[in-house]
Enzyme design. Structure first.
Site, PDB file in Angstrom:
ATOM      1  CG  HIS A 124      -4.503 -15.750  -6.774  1.00  0.00           C
ATOM      2  ND1 HIS A 124      -4.538 -14.381  -6.904  1.00  0.00           N
ATOM      3  CD2 HIS A 124      -3.190 -16.102  -6.752  1.00  0.00           C
ATOM      4  CE1 HIS A 124      -3.293 -13.923  -6.959  1.00  0.00           C
ATOM      5  NE2 HIS A 124      -2.463 -14.948  -6.870  1.00  0.00           N
ATOM      6  CG  HIS A 140      -5.172  -6.448  -8.888  1.00  0.00           C
ATOM      7  ND1 HIS A 140      -5.906  -6.107  -7.787  1.00  0.00           N
ATOM      8  CD2 HIS A 140      -4.705  -7.707  -8.640  1.00  0.00           C
ATOM      9  CE1 HIS A 140      -5.907  -7.102  -6.913  1.00  0.00           C
ATOM     10  NE2 HIS A 140      -5.178  -8.086  -7.405  1.00  0.00           N
ATOM     11  CD  GLU A 142      -5.545 -11.641  -8.732  1.00  0.00           C
ATOM     12  OE1 GLU A 142      -4.604 -10.907  -8.371  1.00  0.00           O
ATOM     13  OE2 GLU A 142      -6.251 -12.293  -7.938  1.00  0.00           O
ATOM     14  NE  ARG A 201      -3.419  -2.624   2.353  1.00  0.00           N
ATOM     15  CZ  ARG A 201      -4.375  -3.112   1.567  1.00  0.00           C
ATOM     16  NH1 ARG A 201      -4.910  -2.367   0.637  1.00  0.00           N
ATOM     17  NH2 ARG A 201      -4.780  -4.370   1.707  1.00  0.00           N
ATOM     18  CG  HIS A 211     -10.010 -13.021  -1.168  1.00  0.00           C
ATOM     19  ND1 HIS A 211      -8.663 -13.120  -1.372  1.00  0.00           N
ATOM     20  CD2 HIS A 211     -10.500 -12.469  -2.303  1.00  0.00           C
ATOM     21  CE1 HIS A 211      -8.352 -12.645  -2.565  1.00  0.00           C
ATOM     22  NE2 HIS A 211      -9.458 -12.226  -3.149  1.00  0.00           N
ATOM     23  CE1 TYR A 249      -3.785  -6.214  -3.612  1.00  0.00           C
ATOM     24  CE2 TYR A 249      -2.983  -5.527  -1.461  1.00  0.00           C
ATOM     25  CZ  TYR A 249      -3.455  -6.506  -2.303  1.00  0.00           C
ATOM     26  OH  TYR A 249      -3.602  -7.786  -1.834  1.00  0.00           O
ATOM     27  CG  ASP A 271      -8.805 -14.614  -6.902  1.00  0.00           C
ATOM     28  OD1 ASP A 271      -9.879 -15.070  -6.473  1.00  0.00           O
ATOM     29  OD2 ASP A 271      -7.943 -14.105  -6.163  1.00  0.00           O
ATOM     30  CG  HIS A 320      -0.446  -9.592  -5.531  1.00  0.00           C
ATOM     31  ND1 HIS A 320      -0.726  -8.282  -5.830  1.00  0.00           N
ATOM     32  CD2 HIS A 320      -1.600 -10.271  -5.745  1.00  0.00           C
ATOM     33  CE1 HIS A 320      -1.999  -8.179  -6.194  1.00  0.00           C
ATOM     34  NE2 HIS A 320      -2.553  -9.374  -6.155  1.00  0.00           N
ATOM     35  CG  ASP A 322     -11.546  -8.795  -4.503  1.00  0.00           C
ATOM     36  OD1 ASP A 322     -11.522  -9.838  -3.830  1.00  0.00           O
ATOM     37  OD2 ASP A 322     -10.527  -8.295  -5.005  1.00  0.00           O
ATOM     38  CD  GLU A 343      -4.476 -13.926  -3.587  1.00  0.00           C
ATOM     39  OE1 GLU A 343      -5.619 -14.015  -4.111  1.00  0.00           O
ATOM     40  OE2 GLU A 343      -3.616 -13.140  -3.960  1.00  0.00           O
ATOM     41  CG  HIS A 362     -10.762 -11.799  -8.020  1.00  0.00           C
ATOM     42  ND1 HIS A 362      -9.481 -11.354  -8.267  1.00  0.00           N
ATOM     43  CD2 HIS A 362     -10.966 -11.606  -6.692  1.00  0.00           C
ATOM     44  CE1 HIS A 362      -8.941 -10.924  -7.144  1.00  0.00           C
ATOM     45  NE2 HIS A 362      -9.816 -11.070  -6.170  1.00  0.00           N
TER      46      HIS A 362
HETATM   47 ZN   LIG Z   1      -6.085 -13.111  -6.077  1.00  0.00          ZN
HETATM   48 ZN   LIG Z   2      -4.668  -9.892  -6.487  1.00  0.00          ZN
END
Ligand SMILES: [Zn+2]
Ligand SMILES: [Zn+2]
Length: 285
Positions: A211, A105, A140, A36, A226, A69, A174, A66, A224, A256, A177
């Site tokens: 994922h 992403h 992704e 972040r 999880h 973000y 994923d 990954h 989204d 994840e 997703h």
């Molecule tokens: Zn993912």
């Molecule tokens: Zn991701």
């Protein structure tokens, strides 16, 4: 199937390997820095060598990075695109150093038009790939509203085209997703149909990793969120189908999930994934 999970890289890249081993992983995913923040963590060649040595001594056979973000390669703001390019290049550089592929992403058009946003993102992907060596860039599939890019297989294919369609461009699917974006994966039949469609539109040759997450929100919810395996809308039978999918057999399948105390996937959940995989394999006989 290389079942594993996202692990923390706190304390140094090689520490992530031990966390993966503790959890019984055959694959791991890490962030190459705090996800972040823009500020990169600068690693030395010694850091990379220590990581590779730890991996060589472990049962882990696949590593994913990954990307941050904050990256939005599709942004209309040139400053955000410049920062995104720098950050993506850093992820690919670390990937090259430790032998990992990079999951990203695709970005967001925000309130702008989708077509030009895909073009802008493609340019950034292309430049980042030109300035790195061999790590794959895995886009992704996403879940979200508004201008979120990568929610459909058509859009993933367009993004790959916009980036030049080179062989280092791939996709990470994923499960959470997929479901949230309207692709059913809750049974063997539904998953088969979804992957057939992916093959037709993108091509299974582009699939670089998977994922595995359950989803707190239902099919087509565009949210989204999880969930732990078996505790969401995909459910035990859906997760078992996913874990026994023959087309994922050679893949890194990375969890994840929030975990029982929101501190991430546990060894128990990895063991549970193996049990669900056996159940899925029996159901396919
Ligand atoms: Zn993912
Ligand atoms: Zn991701």
């Amino acid at each position: 199937m290389l079942i594993g999970t996202h692990v923390s890289q706190a304390g140094g890249l090689d520490k992530a390997v031990a966390r993966g081993v503790e959890r019984g992983c055959r694959s791991i995913q890490i962030f190459n820095q705090s996800p972040r923040m823009w500020r990169p963590t600068n690693y030395t060649e010694d850091d990379f060598a220590a990581f590779r040595a730890a991996i060589d001594d472990s049962p882990i056979d696949a590593v994913l990075i990954h990307a941050v973000y904050l990256i939005n390669c599709a942004s209309e703001d040139p400053e955000i695109r410049t920062k995104s390019l720098a950050s993506l290049k850093q992820s690919l550089h670390v990937g090259d150093g430790i032998g990992a592929d990079v999951v990203l992403h695709p970005g967001s058009a925000l309130r702008g038009e989708v077509g030009p946003a895909i073009k802008r993102a493609g340019e950034v992907f292309k430049e980042a790939l030109e300035e790195s060596d061999h790590s794959l860039l895995l886009l992704e599939d996403t879940a979200g509203t508004g201008g979120t890019l990568g929610r459909s297989f058509e859009e993933l294919a367009e993004l790959i085209d916009a980036a030049g369609g080179g062989r280092r461009l791939g996709v990470c699917l994923d499960s959470c997703h997929l479901l949230a974006s309207g692709y059913d994966v809750r049974s063997i039949e539904a998953l088969t149909e979804t992957l057939d469609s992916f093959d037709e539109i993108v091509g299974l040759g582009r699939l670089g990793a998977v994922h595995l997450n359950d989803s707190q929100t239902p099919l087509g919810s565009n949210r989204d969120r999880h969930a732990n395996l078996g505790e969401g809308e995909i459910g035990e039978a859906g997760i078992a189908a996913f874990l026994s999918e023959p087309r994922f057999e050679e893949m890194a399948v990375v969890l994840e999930t929030p975990g029982p105390d929101k501190r991430g996937t546990t060894a128990e959940e990895i063991a549970y994934a193996h049990r669900l995989r056996r159940r899925g394999l029996r159901a396919r006989r």
